[in-house]
Design a protein around this motif. Structure first.
Motif, PDB file in Angstrom:
ATOM      1  N   PRO A  57       5.792 -10.066  -4.437  1.00  0.00           N
ATOM      2  CA  PRO A  57       5.212  -8.675  -4.717  1.00  0.00           C
ATOM      3  C   PRO A  57       6.597  -7.763  -5.162  1.00  0.00           C
ATOM      4  O   PRO A  57       5.598  -7.233  -6.949  1.00  0.00           O
ATOM      5  CB  PRO A  57       4.728  -7.593  -3.792  1.00  0.00           C
ATOM      6  CG  PRO A  57       4.754  -9.357  -2.553  1.00  0.00           C
ATOM      7  CD  PRO A  57       5.209  -9.754  -2.786  1.00  0.00           C
ATOM      8  N   VAL A  58       6.894  -7.958  -5.336  1.00  0.00           N
ATOM      9  CA  VAL A  58       8.595  -7.155  -6.055  1.00  0.00           C
ATOM     10  C   VAL A  58       8.262  -8.140  -7.573  1.00  0.00           C
ATOM     11  O   VAL A  58       8.530  -7.391  -8.573  1.00  0.00           O
ATOM     12  CB  VAL A  58       9.448  -7.351  -5.290  1.00  0.00           C
ATOM     13  CG1 VAL A  58      10.842  -6.455  -6.014  1.00  0.00           C
ATOM     14  CG2 VAL A  58       9.791  -6.406  -4.483  1.00  0.00           C
ATOM     15  N   LEU A  59       8.827  -9.054  -7.913  1.00  0.00           N
ATOM     16  CA  LEU A  59       8.373  -9.569  -8.820  1.00  0.00           C
ATOM     17  C   LEU A  59       7.502  -9.847  -9.662  1.00  0.00           C
ATOM     18  O   LEU A  59       8.056  -9.343 -11.174  1.00  0.00           O
ATOM     19  CB  LEU A  59       8.474 -11.455  -8.258  1.00  0.00           C
ATOM     20  CG  LEU A  59      10.426 -12.637  -8.303  1.00  0.00           C
ATOM     21  CD1 LEU A  59       9.778 -13.775  -7.807  1.00  0.00           C
ATOM     22  CD2 LEU A  59      11.307 -11.578  -9.127  1.00  0.00           C
ATOM     23  N   PHE A 106       0.848  -1.212   0.118  1.00  0.00           N
ATOM     24  CA  PHE A 106       0.346   0.183  -0.500  1.00  0.00           C
ATOM     25  C   PHE A 106       0.974   1.189  -0.491  1.00  0.00           C
ATOM     26  O   PHE A 106       1.048   2.172  -0.725  1.00  0.00           O
ATOM     27  CB  PHE A 106      -1.490   0.152   1.094  1.00  0.00           C
ATOM     28  CG  PHE A 106      -1.882   1.066   1.381  1.00  0.00           C
ATOM     29  CD1 PHE A 106      -2.770   1.597   0.620  1.00  0.00           C
ATOM     30  CD2 PHE A 106      -1.323   2.115   2.930  1.00  0.00           C
ATOM     31  CE1 PHE A 106      -3.876   2.539   0.626  1.00  0.00           C
ATOM     32  CE2 PHE A 106      -2.276   2.766   2.457  1.00  0.00           C
ATOM     33  CZ  PHE A 106      -3.206   3.343   1.900  1.00  0.00           C
ATOM     34  N   ILE A 107       1.816   1.389   0.856  1.00  0.00           N
ATOM     35  CA  ILE A 107       2.847   2.346   1.741  1.00  0.00           C
ATOM     36  C   ILE A 107       3.789   3.192  -0.514  1.00  0.00           C
ATOM     37  O   ILE A 107       3.593   3.543  -0.717  1.00  0.00           O
ATOM     38  CB  ILE A 107       3.837   1.854   2.434  1.00  0.00           C
ATOM     39  CG1 ILE A 107       2.433   2.626   4.159  1.00  0.00           C
ATOM     40  CG2 ILE A 107       4.678   2.743   2.468  1.00  0.00           C
ATOM     41  CD1 ILE A 107       3.806   1.984   4.995  1.00  0.00           C
ATOM     42  N   THR A 108       4.114   1.697  -0.442  1.00  0.00           N
ATOM     43  CA  THR A 108       4.898   1.861  -1.948  1.00  0.00           C
ATOM     44  C   THR A 108       4.232   2.044  -3.074  1.00  0.00           C
ATOM     45  O   THR A 108       4.408   2.902  -3.742  1.00  0.00           O
ATOM     46  CB  THR A 108       5.723   0.336  -2.348  1.00  0.00           C
ATOM     47  OG1 THR A 108       5.541  -0.100  -0.642  1.00  0.00           O
ATOM     48  CG2 THR A 108       6.711   0.489  -3.172  1.00  0.00           C
ATOM     49  N   LEU A 126      11.614  -0.052  -5.509  1.00  0.00           N
ATOM     50  CA  LEU A 126      12.483  -0.960  -4.755  1.00  0.00           C
ATOM     51  C   LEU A 126      12.647   0.068  -4.020  1.00  0.00           C
ATOM     52  O   LEU A 126      12.949  -0.862  -2.418  1.00  0.00           O
ATOM     53  CB  LEU A 126      13.642  -1.234  -5.859  1.00  0.00           C
ATOM     54  CG  LEU A 126      13.465  -1.783  -7.219  1.00  0.00           C
ATOM     55  CD1 LEU A 126      14.670  -2.475  -7.529  1.00  0.00           C
ATOM     56  CD2 LEU A 126      13.200  -3.706  -6.543  1.00  0.00           C
ATOM     57  N   ILE A 127      13.113   1.348  -3.925  1.00  0.00           N
ATOM     58  CA  ILE A 127      13.717   1.696  -2.730  1.00  0.00           C
ATOM     59  C   ILE A 127      12.521   1.968  -1.925  1.00  0.00           C
ATOM     60  O   ILE A 127      12.777   2.044  -0.354  1.00  0.00           O
ATOM     61  CB  ILE A 127      14.093   3.552  -3.104  1.00  0.00           C
ATOM     62  CG1 ILE A 127      15.232   3.202  -3.976  1.00  0.00           C
ATOM     63  CG2 ILE A 127      13.826   4.866  -2.096  1.00  0.00           C
ATOM     64  CD1 ILE A 127      15.205   4.946  -4.657  1.00  0.00           C
TER      65      ILE A 127
END
Lengths: 422, 292
Positions: B269-271, B84-86, B221-222
């Protein structure tokens, strides 16, 4: 008329229900054990018991993961959001007290009678924190290994001497049965270094800082005794008796259990796990005596009251409630650490007479020595860790200890001797 | 002669593929190790690290570590918080930073170069050096939310979003990309009567897919890997993201299998985000037809 009647009814109901929760003032408690279900359930039990035992205070728990806990407290102190009750690692307490994060406890007379010294956090003559447990380090060994190589089993009264210990390491290494004679735990490059290895230095007669004044490390960290320690320390690695700083954490965790290491210098928190794997053959032995008596480190996590708490009497009341023997025993049974009193130890599975970890209580009582009780310890621990690591990797012993001494002295000077603000 | 050439070609091809496979393995093996280890009990996991078995699903395999990870920490909550934040930060940040970059690239105003220089200069300031002052600032700021006016932003989502909505790296990426676009497109749109915002929305954004995708991946990513700031501003578990949550697994006796299970779960989630944007990235290049 109706509002007055309603208010009167509400007041009557409030008075009629004894011990209602809304009469209690909330006290926030921060704890470092997030992720540990056992610790949580025991602590929650204590809090529920305390909240139900009186009408004045209601403790509310907020948990933090241990690795992030200290940074969270410092950030909260900066932003003025400290809770009422904090827990603090014993050697860090003087720094937090000095920095103004904590205030002395308000405990009843005799509340700490019978407590292990390592469980009492004293600074500047006042008690700032108290622990429900202590931790201890011992030399893990297999009885069968010692007997096979004709090695004497040491006791608290007759620990291994320096020469004897060196001979034992040489013998075990020369047997060819082990990758290394001793595992010191070099892979764990955190507080383990000062906690586990400073006692060797103390036993040699040296120290990290002068304990009389806490104003210099000169002659203590770089004196003859410390240099003798440094040379011995380096020789362990030169003689390839112990794994070096590049040791893998996996090897640290299973090397002794799998028989790659003959001896292991380890904490009591690994005791049960190792017992399960090794069985009755496992021995927990006292630290060797390098000339000034055998030493181990003391002090673990403790409870204290923040300086910003508006209800220090309530916070202290909770801490005094929490240090009852039954809770000390519950924590010990749950997480395997040493209960802070002999009475509580007798109530536990592991530390009571004949219990598998009983020896650790004796070790803690007989050999434990606090790390330097000074706000500067936080910095000094980093310098000590760096120096030990460098010496292990071949750095010149005298130069390295001199450099660490200078750095510690500079830090003390920069902080005006860590004088407490009046 | 032809046979020799063919043999040489085959050898070169084999060598090239061998090199590519070796490079690919360097990147794939750690992920494989993580996933495979998440299926093993601790003792076996640690024993296997000394052999190639570390990369193979052999021995006592189960998903027990995943269940244990959920028991130890609110994994779902941490993943939700981080995603959510990202996502909110990335979406708003792309809009704000691209607008700022558009102004720097195409508009003329006094002090433009100085302002841009100052913004880019902030790239060299490590976040750690401004973390404490930022903490003190956000702790005394007002916020109007569902509960009315409140002072101090600690223990909220917005304290983890607002300070990162604009950053020098993202602005710099957009500025560099916008400067290389053909000026004729903007001039033509302006001649046709488009406002500056219409130029941004109808001309620039549609052909800036690659830079949006790149900036989104970097920002994602950050933000997803944020640790220090959330640690400082979230004292309540309810708002903690995945990286702070990771610390729940490091105890005196670290359960490495659970650590690997947790890491495997938070990597998903990153992938997914990367794969989604990778398609957008390729599609945007294929559809723009811009020639430099």
């Amino acid at each position: 008329m109706k509002p007055i009647r309603t208010a009167a009814s509400a007041l009557a109901i409030a008075l009629a229900v004894p011990g209602t929760a809304f009469a209690q003032t909330e006290l926030s408690l921060w704890y470092h054990g997030a992720g540990n279900d056992v610790e949580r359930s025991i602590l929650v039990g204590i809090i529920e018991d305390f909240n139900a035992s009186q009408d004045d205070w209601a403790v509310v728990l907020e948990e933090f993961p241990q690795a992030a806990y200290n940074d969270s407290v410092v950030a909260a102190a900066v932003s003025g959001n400290l809770p009422d009750i904090i827990d603090v690692d014993g050697p860090v307490m003087p720094n937090w007290a000095w920095a103004g994060y904590m205030q002395p406890l308000q405990l009843s007379e005799g509340a700490l009678d019978g407590f292990l010294p390592g469980a009492i956090g004293e600074y500047n003559g006042e008690v700032y924190s108290v622990g429900l447990w202590d931790a201890a380090v011992a030399m893990y060994a297999r009885r069968s290994t010692l007997e096979e190589h004709g090695i004497r089993i040491p006791t608290l009264d007759a620990p291994w001497t320096r020469d004897e210990f060196d001979d034992i390491l040489e013998t075990l290494q020369a047997s060819g049965e082990f990758e290394y004679a001793l595992d010191l735990g070099m892979a764990d490059q955190g507080e383990w270094y000062p906690y586990a290895f400073a006692p060797f230095l103390w036993s040699f007669g040296g120290g990290i800082v002068d304990r009389e004044t806490y104003q210099t490390a000169e002659g203590v960290l770089n004196g003859d005794e410390a240099i003798a320690f440094g040379e011995w320390w380096q020789s362990l690695f030169d003689r390839e008796l112990v794994p070096g700083t590049s040791q893998d954490m996996a090897d640290r965790e299973i090397g002794f259990i799998e028989g790659d290491y003959a001896l292991q210098w380890n904490g009591n928190w690994f005791g049960i796990r190792t017992l399960e794997a090794v069985g009755d053959d496992l021995l927990f032995l006292p630290a060797p005596d390098f000339g000034n008596g055998p030493k181990i480190g003391g002090a673990s996590w403790q409870f204290g009251v923040s300086s910003t708490s508006e209800h220090p009497e309530g916070a202290s009341a909770f801490i005094e409630f929490a240090i009852q023997d039954e809770y000390l025993a519950a924590f010990s049974d749950g997480i395997g650490l040493i209960p802070a009193t002999a009475e509580a130890a007798a109530m536990t599975e592991n530390y009571s007479e004949g219990g598998p970890l009983e020896v650790f209580f004796g070790l803690s009582e007989a050999q434990a020595m606090l790390r330097p009780v000074t706000p500067g310890y936080v910095f000094q621990a980093l310098e000590f860790r760096k120096a030990l690591s460098d010496i292990a990797n071949g750095a010149d012993v005298i130069d390295t200890l001199d450099a660490a001494t200078d750095a510690i002295n500079d830090d003390i000077e920069r902080n005006n001797g860590y004088a407490t603000a009046q | 002669m032809a046979a020799v050439t063919e043999t040489n070609h085959a050898l070169k091809l084999t060598g090239r593929y061998a090199l590519l496979v070796a490079v690919a393995l360097i990147f794939v093996l750690p992920i494989l190790f993580m996933v495979v280890s998440s299926l093993k009990p601790d003792r076996q996991l640690l024993s296997d690290t000394s052999s190639f078995a570390a990369f193979l699903p052999v021995g006592d395999i189960s998903v027990g570590n995943y269940f244990a990870a959920f028991d130890r920490a609110p994994v779902g909550l941490f993943i939700f918080n981080s995603v959510f934040i990202t996502v909110v930060t990335v979406v708003i940040s792309l809009f704000l930073c691209s607008l700022a970059a558009f102004a720097f690239a195409y508009l003329e105003f006094r002090g433009k170069n100085i302002v841009l220089s100052v913004i880019i200069a902030t790239l060299i300031i490590p976040f750690e050096t401004i973390a404490i002052p930022m903490l003190m600032v956000v702790n005394s700021l007002p916020w109007i939310g569902a509960e009315g006016l409140q002072w101090g932003w600690l223990n909220t989502y917005h304290v983890q979003i607002v300070p990162f909505l604009a950053d020098a790296l993202t602005i710099f990426l957009f500025v560099q990309y916008f400067k290389d676009l053909p000026k004729e497109l903007i001039e033509a749109a302006r001649l046709d009567g488009a406002t500056w915002f219409e130029v941004y929305r109808l001309v620039i954004v549609p052909i800036a897919g690659p830079v949006f995708a790149t900036a989104a991946i970097l920002k994602f990513l950050i933000m997803y890997n944020q640790y220090l700031w959330p640690l400082m501003v979230t004292q309540s578990e309810q708002f903690r993201p995945v990286m702070v949550g990771l610390q729940y697994f490091f105890q005196l006796n670290t359960a490495w299998g659970e650590v690997m299970a947790y890491l495997s779960m938070i990597t998903i989630p990153v992938l997914v985000f990367y794969l989604v944007l990778q398609r957008a990235f390729i599609a945007s290049i294929a559809s723009t037809g811009i020639k430099g």
